[in-house]
Design a protein around this motif. Structure first.
Motif, PDB file in Angstrom:
ATOM      1  N   THR A   1       0.772  -1.276   0.095  1.00 20.92           N
ATOM      2  CA  THR A   1      -0.193  -0.023   0.146  1.00 20.92           C
ATOM      3  C   THR A   1       0.796   1.191  -0.420  1.00 20.92           C
ATOM      4  OG1 THR A   1      -1.643  -1.261   1.219  1.00 20.92           O
ATOM      5  CG2 THR A   1      -1.978   1.244   1.291  1.00 20.92           C
ATOM      6  N   ASP A   2       0.699   2.132  -0.834  1.00 22.90           N
ATOM      7  CA  ASP A   2       1.411   3.493  -0.968  1.00 22.90           C
ATOM      8  C   ASP A   2       0.944   4.466   0.123  1.00 22.90           C
ATOM      9  OD1 ASP A   2       2.749   2.715  -3.061  1.00 22.90           O
ATOM     10  OD2 ASP A   2       1.543   3.559  -4.546  1.00 22.90           O
ATOM     11  N   PRO A   3       1.482   5.517   0.513  1.00 23.35           N
ATOM     12  CA  PRO A   3       1.037   6.402   1.302  1.00 23.35           C
ATOM     13  C   PRO A   3      -0.188   7.052   1.222  1.00 23.35           C
ATOM     14  CG  PRO A   3       3.461   6.817   1.140  1.00 23.35           C
ATOM     15  CD  PRO A   3       2.997   5.476  -0.065  1.00 23.35           C
ATOM     16  N   ASP A   4      -0.393   7.086   0.058  1.00 22.82           N
ATOM     17  CA  ASP A   4      -1.812   7.802  -0.253  1.00 22.82           C
ATOM     18  C   ASP A   4      -3.087   6.568  -0.471  1.00 22.82           C
ATOM     19  OD1 ASP A   4      -1.390   6.162  -2.682  1.00 22.82           O
ATOM     20  OD2 ASP A   4      -1.749   7.770  -4.108  1.00 22.82           O
ATOM     21  N   LEU A   5      -2.748   5.514  -0.058  1.00 19.19           N
ATOM     22  CA  LEU A   5      -3.387   4.454   0.226  1.00 19.19           C
ATOM     23  C   LEU A   5      -4.043   3.502  -1.120  1.00 19.19           C
ATOM     24  CD1 LEU A   5      -6.199   5.635   3.014  1.00 19.19           C
ATOM     25  CD2 LEU A   5      -4.051   4.202   3.480  1.00 19.19           C
ATOM     26  N   THR A   6      -3.194   3.775  -2.043  1.00 16.77           N
ATOM     27  CA  THR A   6      -3.393   2.902  -3.342  1.00 16.77           C
ATOM     28  C   THR A   6      -2.690   1.748  -3.007  1.00 16.77           C
ATOM     29  OG1 THR A   6      -3.099   4.946  -4.861  1.00 16.77           O
ATOM     30  CG2 THR A   6      -2.683   2.823  -5.795  1.00 16.77           C
ATOM     31  N   VAL A   7      -3.586   0.557  -3.210  1.00 19.33           N
ATOM     32  CA  VAL A   7      -3.186  -0.623  -3.059  1.00 19.33           C
ATOM     33  C   VAL A   7      -2.660  -1.353  -4.292  1.00 19.33           C
ATOM     34  CG1 VAL A   7      -3.825  -2.849  -2.277  1.00 19.33           C
ATOM     35  CG2 VAL A   7      -4.785  -1.016  -1.178  1.00 19.33           C
ATOM     36  N   ARG A   8      -1.417  -1.835  -4.416  1.00 22.11           N
ATOM     37  CA  ARG A   8      -0.766  -2.273  -5.363  1.00 22.11           C
ATOM     38  C   ARG A   8      -0.346  -3.721  -5.450  1.00 22.11           C
ATOM     39  NH1 ARG A   8       0.324   1.928  -8.621  1.00 22.11           N
ATOM     40  NH2 ARG A   8       0.535   3.917  -7.584  1.00 22.11           N
ATOM     41  N   TYR A   9      -0.505  -4.330  -6.688  1.00 23.52           N
ATOM     42  CA  TYR A   9      -0.412  -5.793  -6.680  1.00 23.52           C
ATOM     43  C   TYR A   9       0.399  -6.084  -7.947  1.00 23.52           C
ATOM     44  CZ  TYR A   9      -1.116 -10.850  -7.251  1.00 23.52           C
ATOM     45  OH  TYR A   9      -1.026 -12.229  -7.276  1.00 23.52           O
ATOM     46  N   VAL A  10       1.683  -6.812  -7.890  1.00 25.64           N
ATOM     47  CA  VAL A  10       2.291  -6.848  -9.256  1.00 25.64           C
ATOM     48  C   VAL A  10       2.744  -8.527  -9.137  1.00 25.64           C
ATOM     49  CG1 VAL A  10       4.588  -6.465 -10.275  1.00 25.64           C
ATOM     50  CG2 VAL A  10       3.397  -4.692  -9.033  1.00 25.64           C
ATOM     51  N   GLU A  11       2.695  -9.023 -10.500  1.00 19.99           N
ATOM     52  CA  GLU A  11       3.310 -10.295 -10.703  1.00 19.99           C
ATOM     53  C   GLU A  11       4.189 -10.180 -11.731  1.00 19.99           C
ATOM     54  OE1 GLU A  11      -1.032 -12.701 -10.030  1.00 19.99           O
ATOM     55  OE2 GLU A  11       0.087 -13.191 -11.859  1.00 19.99           O
ATOM     56  N   GLU A  12       5.367 -10.996 -11.865  1.00 19.89           N
ATOM     57  CA  GLU A  12       6.179 -11.022 -12.917  1.00 19.89           C
ATOM     58  C   GLU A  12       6.428 -12.213 -13.408  1.00 19.89           C
ATOM     59  OE1 GLU A  12       8.995  -6.929 -12.078  1.00 19.89           O
ATOM     60  OE2 GLU A  12       9.706  -8.687 -11.361  1.00 19.89           O
ATOM     61  N   TRP A  13       6.203 -12.688 -14.800  1.00 20.63           N
ATOM     62  CA  TRP A  13       6.451 -13.807 -15.266  1.00 20.63           C
ATOM     63  C   TRP A  13       7.291 -14.088 -16.188  1.00 20.63           C
ATOM     64  CZ3 TRP A  13       3.729 -17.882 -13.208  1.00 20.63           C
ATOM     65  CH2 TRP A  13       2.558 -17.403 -12.263  1.00 20.63           C
TER      66      TRP A  13
END
Length: 111
Positions: A43-55
């Motif tokens: 979660t970023d400080p501005d409350l943006t939730v991020r999810y990342v996958e790398e394949w």
């Protein structure tokens, strides 16, 4: 390499933690799938939730997108307001060798 990025913007603080917990739960199993290079959520400080996958390959990502586990990910994404989902197809990745190549002056002896 193929990178999947999910961003949930403008999520209330209470919901942000719930989304983050759900993404982290999914990431635990995803990290061990064949072809997965990385899977993380924060979660970023501005409350943006991020999810990342790398394949490793597009074939790995295609297999992932067809899986039941990905259906679970879609359920999380679809429960958010205005989610941003992006697939990046990275053809080349380089490290310090690129810096060396760019910063090394041309060989003047080969004129």
């Amino acid at each position: 390499m193929v990178r999947l990025t999910v961003a949930l913007n403008g999520v209330p603080a209470r919901s942000a933690q719930d989304f983050l917990d759900a993404f982290r739960f999914l990431a635990l199993g995803t990290k061990f799938e064949s072809g997965c290079l990385n899977c993380t959520a924060w979660t970023d400080p501005d409350l943006t939730v991020r999810y990342v996958e790398e394949w490793l390959t597009e074939a790995d990502m295609r297999r992932r997108v067809k899986s039941d586990r990905f259906t679970s990910l879609l359920g999380i994404v679809e429960s958010a307001k205005d989610p941003r989902v992006q697939f990046d197809f990275v053809a080349t990745t380089r490290g310090l060798d690129y810096v060396e190549e760019v910063r090394t002056p041309p060989d003047l002896d080969h004129r």
